[in-house]
Write a protein that holds these residues in place. Structure first.
Motif, PDB file in Angstrom:
ATOM      1  N   MET A   1       0.928  -1.079  -0.103  1.00 20.03           N
ATOM      2  CA  MET A   1      -0.076  -0.035   0.039  1.00 20.03           C
ATOM      3  C   MET A   1       0.745   1.081   0.023  1.00 20.03           C
ATOM      4  O   MET A   1       1.781   1.541   0.676  1.00 20.03           O
ATOM      5  CB  MET A   1      -0.931  -0.067   1.019  1.00 20.03           C
ATOM      6  N   ILE A   2       0.578   2.308  -0.728  1.00 17.71           N
ATOM      7  CA  ILE A   2       1.244   3.574  -0.818  1.00 17.71           C
ATOM      8  C   ILE A   2       0.235   4.636  -0.593  1.00 17.71           C
ATOM      9  O   ILE A   2      -0.691   4.669  -1.199  1.00 17.71           O
ATOM     10  CB  ILE A   2       2.042   3.647  -2.374  1.00 17.71           C
ATOM     11  N   ILE A   3       0.624   5.401   0.234  1.00 22.08           N
ATOM     12  CA  ILE A   3      -0.079   6.689   0.641  1.00 22.08           C
ATOM     13  C   ILE A   3       0.444   7.809   0.074  1.00 22.08           C
ATOM     14  O   ILE A   3       1.822   8.249   0.494  1.00 22.08           O
ATOM     15  CB  ILE A   3      -0.232   6.755   2.284  1.00 22.08           C
ATOM     16  N   HIS A   4      -0.186   8.756  -0.539  1.00 18.33           N
ATOM     17  CA  HIS A   4       0.535   9.908  -1.376  1.00 18.33           C
ATOM     18  C   HIS A   4      -0.220  11.125  -0.646  1.00 18.33           C
ATOM     19  O   HIS A   4      -1.086  11.029  -0.222  1.00 18.33           O
ATOM     20  CB  HIS A   4       0.151  10.246  -2.787  1.00 18.33           C
ATOM     21  N   MET A   5       0.939  12.043  -0.097  1.00 21.38           N
ATOM     22  CA  MET A   5       0.518  13.015   0.852  1.00 21.38           C
ATOM     23  C   MET A   5       0.333  14.323  -0.191  1.00 21.38           C
ATOM     24  O   MET A   5       0.747  14.441  -1.252  1.00 21.38           O
ATOM     25  CB  MET A   5       1.526  13.461   1.816  1.00 21.38           C
ATOM     26  N   GLU A  33       9.135   8.507   2.010  1.00 21.74           N
ATOM     27  CA  GLU A  33       9.980   8.845   0.560  1.00 21.74           C
ATOM     28  C   GLU A  33       9.642  10.079   0.285  1.00 21.74           C
ATOM     29  O   GLU A  33       8.567  10.477   0.300  1.00 21.74           O
ATOM     30  CB  GLU A  33       9.420   7.684  -0.395  1.00 21.74           C
ATOM     31  N   LEU A  34      10.630  10.929   0.030  1.00 22.80           N
ATOM     32  CA  LEU A  34      10.533  12.118  -0.619  1.00 22.80           C
ATOM     33  C   LEU A  34      10.614  12.104  -2.082  1.00 22.80           C
ATOM     34  O   LEU A  34      11.680  11.906  -2.638  1.00 22.80           O
ATOM     35  CB  LEU A  34      11.406  13.169   0.185  1.00 22.80           C
ATOM     36  N   ILE A  35       9.558  12.461  -2.682  1.00 25.69           N
ATOM     37  CA  ILE A  35       9.799  12.453  -4.000  1.00 25.69           C
ATOM     38  C   ILE A  35      10.194  14.139  -4.735  1.00 25.69           C
ATOM     39  O   ILE A  35       9.201  14.927  -4.555  1.00 25.69           O
ATOM     40  CB  ILE A  35       8.522  11.806  -4.967  1.00 25.69           C
ATOM     41  N   THR A  42       6.767  15.693  -3.110  1.00 29.45           N
ATOM     42  CA  THR A  42       5.727  15.214  -2.485  1.00 29.45           C
ATOM     43  C   THR A  42       6.313  14.272  -1.642  1.00 29.45           C
ATOM     44  O   THR A  42       7.340  13.531  -1.892  1.00 29.45           O
ATOM     45  CB  THR A  42       4.601  14.668  -3.410  1.00 29.45           C
ATOM     46  N   VAL A  43       5.490  13.936  -0.640  1.00 31.53           N
ATOM     47  CA  VAL A  43       5.965  12.768   0.344  1.00 31.53           C
ATOM     48  C   VAL A  43       5.083  11.747   0.038  1.00 31.53           C
ATOM     49  O   VAL A  43       3.741  11.717  -0.167  1.00 31.53           O
ATOM     50  CB  VAL A  43       5.736  13.130   1.837  1.00 31.53           C
ATOM     51  N   SER A  44       5.799  10.379  -0.243  1.00 30.68           N
ATOM     52  CA  SER A  44       4.777   9.120  -0.177  1.00 30.68           C
ATOM     53  C   SER A  44       5.303   8.230   1.027  1.00 30.68           C
ATOM     54  O   SER A  44       6.330   8.056   1.391  1.00 30.68           O
ATOM     55  CB  SER A  44       4.661   8.676  -1.542  1.00 30.68           C
ATOM     56  N   ILE A  45       4.227   7.379   1.673  1.00 31.35           N
ATOM     57  CA  ILE A  45       4.708   6.496   2.386  1.00 31.35           C
ATOM     58  C   ILE A  45       4.343   5.069   2.081  1.00 31.35           C
ATOM     59  O   ILE A  45       3.187   4.804   1.733  1.00 31.35           O
ATOM     60  CB  ILE A  45       3.778   7.032   3.974  1.00 31.35           C
ATOM     61  N   ASP A  70      -4.211  10.279  -1.555  1.00 32.61           N
ATOM     62  CA  ASP A  70      -4.666   9.243  -2.262  1.00 32.61           C
ATOM     63  C   ASP A  70      -3.922   8.066  -1.597  1.00 32.61           C
ATOM     64  O   ASP A  70      -2.991   7.987  -1.240  1.00 32.61           O
ATOM     65  CB  ASP A  70      -3.928   9.578  -3.605  1.00 32.61           C
ATOM     66  N   VAL A  71      -4.689   6.833  -1.542  1.00 32.23           N
ATOM     67  CA  VAL A  71      -4.199   5.578  -1.156  1.00 32.23           C
ATOM     68  C   VAL A  71      -4.276   4.603  -1.987  1.00 32.23           C
ATOM     69  O   VAL A  71      -5.253   4.412  -2.699  1.00 32.23           O
ATOM     70  CB  VAL A  71      -5.076   5.093   0.245  1.00 32.23           C
ATOM     71  N   MET A  72      -3.096   3.973  -2.541  1.00 35.16           N
ATOM     72  CA  MET A  72      -3.098   2.991  -3.713  1.00 35.16           C
ATOM     73  C   MET A  72      -2.588   1.699  -3.180  1.00 35.16           C
ATOM     74  O   MET A  72      -1.454   1.761  -2.432  1.00 35.16           O
ATOM     75  CB  MET A  72      -1.880   3.709  -4.531  1.00 35.16           C
TER      76      MET A  72
END
Ligand code: PEP
Ligand code: MN
Length: 386
Positions: A1-5, A33-35, A42-45, A70-72
């Motif tokens: 699961m990836i969470i986009h902030m 993760e900092l993209i 953006t930060v994604s977790i 968003d939750v992927m």
């Protein structure tokens, strides 16, 4: 699961910290993760399996948190109904002023067991009392082949037309097979009913293809009643998983199609307690309202109580006894049968419906039900609503 902030948040923003805390509560391991883009970062977790597998977490747990964009899912879900604290409880929005959830005021869903050609008149009088959520069976699973099976598609049209005409915000409607979902959608469009429709699965329906279809579509929230023979609330989870997981797909060689199966199912799910087998006279079924606390404590799904079928009769006001005992357990809503005039329709030899007439609350007594629920909500939630 990836969470986009949300764009603009930093690795150490409080919103990111809240997601990390939530991941810890679910016992999975987060990696931040900092993209960095040319203009924005953006930060994604990413959530990795820890003590739990990350694919068991329902999306709403993160979606409701501030800053989550968003939750992927990247692996097929095996959604858990587990509850990890009050803010994991799922709220289902069924109208501008109607939210159904554990810990929220109790709502009344009121209407006939089965829909007949008098439904317009019935819905009009129910609506005149301020009720916004109605119930009605169009296809009725029956124990006997000789009993009335419902007016089917015709009844859906009667019911949704009446709901649209009288300002009803939410209609609970029983479905028995996958085709019924499409029929409801078609008729909803034809009659122009703009409110919400909850598709419910009755205690006698055993149809895993229907459950899978209800999980695949996300337009309609679902209410699931437990089977008559269910003796423990755990029996419920197994069946609910068909809906919350959505379809899992395999290729011709029997390999799991990971990507195609990674979208999860329908999480707008409500569980309904309606009494189990083993009712002792005068009860038709054995009230199992004590499951409410168990479910609320362990699962995130709202719990609704149907007092009508457990009581089975209005003699000695048994349905009201069932309602009062149900409220002790603070259900998210009550699903109650009723709406015909006490002495039936005078122009039709006192006709009061073809199904579950004994347990039907006459329209003249609807104000009593409203008053009981209003008082309950005032006392427990400080809100004068029903
Ligand atoms: C109903 O709600 O009218 C009904 C038939 O309920 P159950 O499936 O719980 O028997
Ligand atoms: Mn009924």
């Amino acid at each position: 699961m990836i969470i986009h902030m949300r764009v603009g948040l930093e690795k150490n923003s409080p919103e990111v910290e809240a997601v990390i805390n939530k991941a810890s509560a679910w016992q999975v391991n987060p990696e931040i993760e900092l993209i960095e883009g040319t203009k924005y970062s953006t930060v994604s977790i990413r959530l990795y399996d820890g003590k739990n597998r990350s694919n068991i977490i329902p999306e709403h747990v993160f979606n409701v948190l501030d800053g989550v964009e968003d939750v992927m899912r990247v692996t097929p879900p095996e959604i858990s109904l587990a509850y990890n604290g009050q803010d994991d409880a799922k709220t289902i929005v069924l109208g501008p002023d109607i939210s159904v959830g554990n810990y929220l005021p109790c709502r009344i869903i009121f209407g006939p067991c089965t829909v007949d050609r008098h439904v317009d008149e019935i819905v009009e009088s129910i609506a005149s009392h301020g009720i916004k959520m109605i119930r009605g069976g169009c296809w009725k699973p029956r124990s006997s082949p000789y009993s009335f099976p419902g007016h089917g598609e015709k009844a859906v049209r009667w019911l949704l037309s009446a709901a649209a005409k009288h300002g009803i915000e939410s209609v609970f409607l029983e479905v028995m097979e996958s085709d019924h979902i499409r029929i409801v959608e078609k008729i909803q469009n034809e009659v122009g009913f703009n409110g919400s429709i909850v598709l419910w699965v009755g205690a006698r329906t055993k149809n895993s293809i229907l459950l899978r279809e209800l999980g695949k579509q996300k337009k309609y929230p679902v209410m699931l009643k437990h089977a008559l023979s269910d003796e423990t609330p755990e029996r419920f989870t197994g069946v609910s998983e068909w809906i919350v997981n959505g379809p899992v797909l395999f290729d011709d060689d029997g390999n799991l199609l990971e990507k195609e199966s990674s979208e999860s199912g329908n999480h707008d799910l409500m569980l309904c307690l309606r009494g189990s087998d083993g009712g002792v006279k005068p009860w038709r079924f054995r009230p199992n309202w004590e499951w409410t606390e168990y479910i609320r404590k362990n699962w995130w799904t709202p719990v609704i109580i149907d007092p009508s079928h457990a009581a089975g009769t209005m003699q000695e006001d048994l349905v009201f006894t069932a309602i009062n005992s149900a409220l002790i357990h603070k259900p998210a809503a009550l699903l109650v049968e009723g709406g015909y005039p006490e002495d039936g329709f005078p122009d039709k030899k006192g006709y009061r419906g073809l199904c579950d007439m004994d347990q039907s609350i006459p329209i003249e007594r609807l104000p009593e039900l409203i008053e009981i629920v209003r008082k309950h909500n005032k006392k427990h939630y400080g809100i004068d609503t029903f």
